[in-house]
Write an enzyme that holds these catalytic residues in place. Structure first.
Site, short mmCIF file in Angstrom:
data_model
loop_
_atom_site.label_atom_id
_atom_site.label_comp_id
_atom_site.label_asym_id
_atom_site.label_seq_id
_atom_site.Cartn_x
_atom_site.Cartn_y
_atom_site.Cartn_z
CG LEU A 506 -1.83 -1.12 1.12
CD1 LEU A 506 -2.50 -1.03 2.77
CD2 LEU A 506 -2.81 -0.87 0.33
N GLY A 509 6.22 3.74 4.39
CA GLY A 509 6.12 4.90 5.57
C GLY A 509 7.48 5.10 5.91
CB SER A 513 6.92 -1.85 3.15
OG SER A 513 8.13 -1.41 2.46
CB VAL A 514 2.02 0.02 4.76
CG1 VAL A 514 0.42 -0.41 5.37
CG2 VAL A 514 2.52 0.96 5.57
CG ASP A 623 7.19 11.74 10.11
OD1 ASP A 623 7.40 12.71 9.34
OD2 ASP A 623 7.42 10.41 9.73
#
Ligand SMILES: *[C@@H]1O[C@H](CO)[C@@H](O)[C@H](O)[C@H]1NC(C)=O
Ligand SMILES: *[C@@H]1O[C@H](CO)[C@@H](O)[C@H](O)[C@H]1NC(C)=O
Ligand SMILES: *[C@@H]1O[C@H](CO)[C@@H](O)[C@H](O)[C@H]1NC(C)=O
Ligand SMILES: *[C@@H]1O[C@H](CO)[C@@H](O)[C@H](O)[C@H]1NC(C)=O
Ligand SMILES: *[C@@H]1O[C@H](CO)[C@@H](O)[C@H](O)[C@H]1NC(C)=O
Ligand SMILES: *[C@@H]1O[C@H](CO)[C@@H](O)[C@H](O)[C@H]1NC(C)=O
Ligand SMILES: *[C@@H]1O[C@H](CO)[C@@H](O)[C@H](O)[C@H]1NC(C)=O
Ligand SMILES: *[C@@H]1O[C@H](CO)[C@@H](O)[C@H](O)[C@H]1NC(C)=O
Ligand SMILES: *[C@@H]1O[C@H](CO)[C@@H](O)[C@H](O)[C@H]1NC(C)=O
Ligand SMILES: *[C@@H]1O[C@H](CO)[C@@H](O)[C@H](O)[C@H]1NC(C)=O
Ligand SMILES: *[C@@H]1O[C@H](CO)[C@@H](O)[C@H](O)[C@H]1NC(C)=O
Length: 794
Positions: A506, A509, A513-514, A623
């Protein structure tokens, strides 16, 4: 906020500046003929910023090699900016010294050696008896006559190594052809000249380039436009601090083409390097983190660096670079340097072609397909009607090692370099040539029926297993939404299964990773695979359980985690509408309406207010940026990634390093060394607010002229005190439905949020009240760094 007037902001700024200039150090910055430098003696520049002396690279272990270098004197991290004897280290410190020789050169002497190990090689020094070497506050080592401070006979800024400091110049002399350029270190422990260099374009275009082995160009800055290079918009003076503190000088005349940068803020430590990885990187010292923070690097992906993985290797770079040998190849000898991936891979079995009676043996080579790659450069096109002709064309030439066919036939000869795993999803295929013995013989079909039966059998069995596993997973983790709210401790196998072995990414970040995961019949989730986390299991579980207890409508919910061995994964609720940046800047035509955007702004503020004030421990997000705001099916915003700064053990430098390229949202106190409070989030929120209301990035090239860049927050900040025709700055299509009153309120809030001094910024709670119209808002002053910039342009 109401009590915090412009004057008090200015005052605190002045105090800050004064405190930087008090207490100058008076150290010995000069080397003379009768005072050589040896042992741990060093020269220190007048202001104490730089030191020069003998050093050993911190990464070198006990190599026993010593170098003369210049480094930052006041920071605890060894950071060498210049090396004299790059490829001629000395091994016996006790019998060496650096001195001015009788002929007026700065020389490195070793006992019993007749000629210097290193020399400045000046041939025209006429005042040899009064020559001195002086280390200046800029980090420049200058050789001059004692009495004449204006005339440098030689200076280190003319002989750069891998670091480009403010005030030093890259150049190419058009008459003599002499260049001043950077050459990378060979490796972190060895300052000898490496294979990468950064220099003004040898072909004469007004740009600088990265070269491999001084010959192959793998990145260019794009032409100079008057205030920046086309490929480096970050450089634009109209971008956020610290870039706003930079000045640039580009010269192109009959004599030379040169480029120099400088900083207007003496307290800012910043440097550009050509790294051993082949990237050009800009770093800034962040006092709060006691670390260097990377805020610019090119090429963005290390896989784009020429030859980084060597031959016959596939490059992928997620958080770290990884090179994998292609099938049929294995690692070339690394000569005792296992980290040297540029050595590449070599064939296990030589091609038959070229070894024996050619017509007969050439057909004993075969091809296999590697898919999902970005094709290497340097292909040669050939006429071929179809894929078989293309294959034959390759087989017919013994130096051909690969082909690709998609209507046209492309062939690669000799060593294949720069094969990249494709992250952009363009997914090309390439066919790699191997000796036939390396591949199962696909041409003979004798055993086909048996193989077929086995394949069918295996398929049936694996489908059966999958179904059973599916049911099992559903039973095991199906109670996610059963309402008890407790977090699930997933097994790694389960996560592999629900994400189909991490196939649907997806996004990537800050911390990893997602991937999309589907829990059978139950829910869709987002699985974040954390990278580079070195935290122990116990602390991880403790932090995760704290984060898991945080429930708020505008915060993304953590459903579970997985923690075993070195694996750390987090499972979150899935947000069908993706992240805010996709809607603001993406190609999607789903423009958010004004009211949706206004509600998103309020929602995010509510989520952050909860984190700042209502959780048991105040959580600073650290962030905030559009990528970290997710949208659910009805566009309710959810703040993601909160608490991760805690997960990585309060290690601010890791937080910061993970923020590569998002420095535009970073509050100035990160760089100045003041304490970090929740007001740092308020700053980032303010920067993001400008993007939410304008629907575009804060820094954007003007559509009309490619040369100028506009910085939206500055336009707004300057318009407000003039009586506020702010709506004129907005694209009508987006802001048309906004009431002038809402627009005015939100612009003022955003300007208050990005004030330089944290105390001048409102709290999240106040922001909500203002945006909801419950609290009036005063006219904000133009924020300091925006103002510095505005003054500079008059
Ligand atoms: C510096 O080193 C050279 C060569 O070893 C030696 O001749 C000279 O005496 C040294 N100077 C001092 C002051 O130690
Ligand atoms: C100085 O000259 C010597 C001999 O020509 C050469 O080997 C050395 O690399 C030169 N040093 C520098 C710093 O240019
Ligand atoms: C340097 O040498 C010249 C002549 O060789 C002499 O006139 C001058 O005084 C000397 N300077 C110093 C500082 O010793
Ligand atoms: C210093 O050197 C420059 C260039 O050689 C010369 O023009 C100038 O007069 C010198 N100044 C002094 C004080 O000797
Ligand atoms: C010596 O030559 C260099 C270039 O070759 C020049 O930049 C420098 O000014 C000269 N120095 C003197 C003292 O003439
Ligand atoms: C760079 O900026 C500093 C501080 O503003 C100034 O003192 C210095 O002269 C500048 N250097 C160059 C080479 O312009
Ligand atoms: C840069 O300038 C050169 C000539 O000065 C020109 O040939 C080249 O096309 C320009 N590159 C770009 C990307 O505009
Ligand atoms: C780099 O270029 C030189 C010639 O310019 C060549 O001799 C050398 O083999 C090249 N190095 C590599 C690693 O290809
Ligand atoms: C890495 O290996 C290549 C090829 O063997 C060699 O040319 C290069 O010098 C090595 N680099 C380092 C840093 O050892
Ligand atoms: C193979 O291809 C290379 C590159 O095009 C060419 O230089 C070479 O002559 C070819 N060899 C044969 C035998 O055709
Ligand atoms: C084939 O690949 C080439 C180079 O990657 C590309 O330019 C071309 O459009 C592709 N053709 C087809 C039919 O996909």
């Amino acid at each position: 906020m109401a009590t915090c007037r412009f004057s008090s902001c200015m005052l605190s700024m002045i105090v800050l500046i004064l405190s930087i200039h008090e207490n100058p150090l008076h150290a010995d910055d000069m080397l003379t003929a009768n005072q050589p430098l040896s042992g741990d003696q060093k020269l220190i520049s007048q202001d104490g910023k730089f030191a020069m002396g003998f050093f050993q690279p911190a990464a070198g272990g006990s190599s026993g090699k010593w170098y003369i270098g210049i480094w930052y004197n006041k920071i605890p991290v060894q950071t060498v900016v210049w090396v004299a004897n790059r490829d001629t280290p000395i091994y016996d410190l006790a019998s060496s010294n650096l001195t001015i020789s009788a002929d007026g050169n700065l020389v490195l002497l070793v006992k019993h050696l007749k000629i210097p190990v290193w020399s400045t090689n000046i041939t025209n020094n006429t005042a040899t008896n009064s020559t001195v070497a002086v280390l200046l506050d800029t980090g420049n080592l200058v050789i001059r006559q004692d009495s004449n401070t204006s005339n440098a006979i030689w200076q280190s800024f003319d002989h750069l190594t891998d670091t480009w400091l403010p005030g030093s110049k890259l150049s190419r002399n058009k008459v003599t052809g002499v260049t001043k350029h950077l050459i990378s270190w060979k490796e972190p422990s060895d300052p000898a000249p490496g294979i990468f260099s950064l220099q003004m374009d040898p072909s004469g275009a007004n740009q600088y380039t990265l070269l491999w082995n001084n010959s192959i160009e793998y990145w260019t800055s794009g032409n100079w436009t008057g205030d920046s290079f086309t490929g480096v918009p970050e450089m634009s003076p109209a971008s956020a601090y610290p870039n706003s503190a930079y000045t640039f000088q580009f010269i192109d005349n009959d004599q030379e083409v040169s480029f120099m940068y400088n900083v207007t803020d003496d307290a800012l430590l910043t440097r550009n390097v050509i790294d051993v990885s082949g990237q050009t990187q800009a770093w800034v010292w962040v006092d709060a983190a006691q670390a260097w923070v990377l805020y610019f690097s090119q090429p963005k992906s290390t896989c784009d660096v020429y030859g980084i993985c060597g031959a016959y290797s596939k490059c992928s770079s997620n958080a770290v670079l990884s090179c994998t040998c292609l099938k049929g190849f294995s690692e070339s000898p690394r000569n005792g340097n296992p980290g040297n991936q540029t050595a590449g891979c070599r064939r296990n079995v030589p091609l038959r072609c070229g070894h024996g009676d050619s017509a007969k043996v050439k057909n004993q080579d075969r091809f296999y397909m590697v898919s999902g790659v970005h094709l290497p450069d340097k292909a040669q096109g050939t006429d071929a009607a179809n894929v078989h002709d293309c294959e034959s064309a390759c087989l017919n030439n013994c130096s051909c090692t690969a082909y690709h066919f998609n209507g046209t036939c492309l062939l690669w000869y000799n060593d294949m370099i720069n094969l990249r795993h494709d992250i952009d999803g363009l997914m090309d295929n390439i066919f790699i040539r191997l000796a036939a013995s390396e591949l199962p013989d696909s041409r003979r079909e004798k055993h086909w029926s048996i193989i077929g039966i086995i394949i069918v059998g295996l398929t049936v069995v694996s489908i059966g297993v999958a179904i059973l596993y599916f049911l099992h997973v559903r039973r095991r983790i199906g109670h996610i939404y059963s309402g008890d709210g407790s977090m699930i401790n997933f097994r790694y196998n389960d996560l592999q299964f629900i994400t189909r072995n991490f196939t649907e990414r997806l996004g990537a970040g800050s911390f990893g990773s997602v991937f999309k995961g589907i829990i059978p019949d139950t829910a869709t989730v987002a699985v974040k695979r954390l990278e580079g986390l070195r935290q122990g299991e116990k602390e991880f579980r403790a932090e995760v359980s704290t984060i898991g207890k945080i429930h708020h409508k505008n915060l993304i919910r953590l459903l579970g985690f997985c923690c075993g061995g070195s694996k750390r994964l987090l499972v979150y609720e899935y947000m069908p509408n993706g992240s805010l940046d996709q809607h603001l800047f993406g190609k999607s035509n789903l423009t958010l309406s004004w009211s949706t955007r206004y509600q998103i702004a309020i929602g995010i503020a509510k989520g952050l207010a909860y984190l700042h004030e209502e959780c048991r421990d105040c959580i600073i997000h650290c962030d905030i940026k559009p990528q970290n705001i997710l949208l659910d099916e009805s566009f309710v915003p959810k703040v993601a990634d909160f608490g991760l700064s805690k997960l990585i053990g309060h290690d601010f430098s890791r937080v910061l390093t993970s923020m590569r390229g998002t420095l535009g949202y970073l509050a100035p106190e990160w760089l100045s060394g003041q304490a970090i409070t929740s007001k740092a989030d308020v700053f980032s929120y303010g920067m993001m607010l400008f993007e939410i209301i304008s629907g575009k990035r804060n820094m954007e090239r003007r559509a009309s002229t490619s040369s100028s860049v506009e910085f939206f927050p500055l336009l707004v900040a300057e318009e407000i005190p003039k009586g506020g025709e702010v709506h004129r700055l907005f694209n009508n299509e987006l802001a048309g439905e906004a009431s002038p009153e809402e627009l005015d309120r939100v612009c003022k809030v955003a300007c208050w949020c990005i004030q330089n001094h944290p105390d001048c910024r409102p709290s999240m709670r106040e922001i909500i009240q203002i945006l909801e119209g419950l609290k009036p808002v005063e006219t904000p002053p133009v924020p300091r760094y925006l103002k510095l910039l505005a003054d500079g342009q008059e």
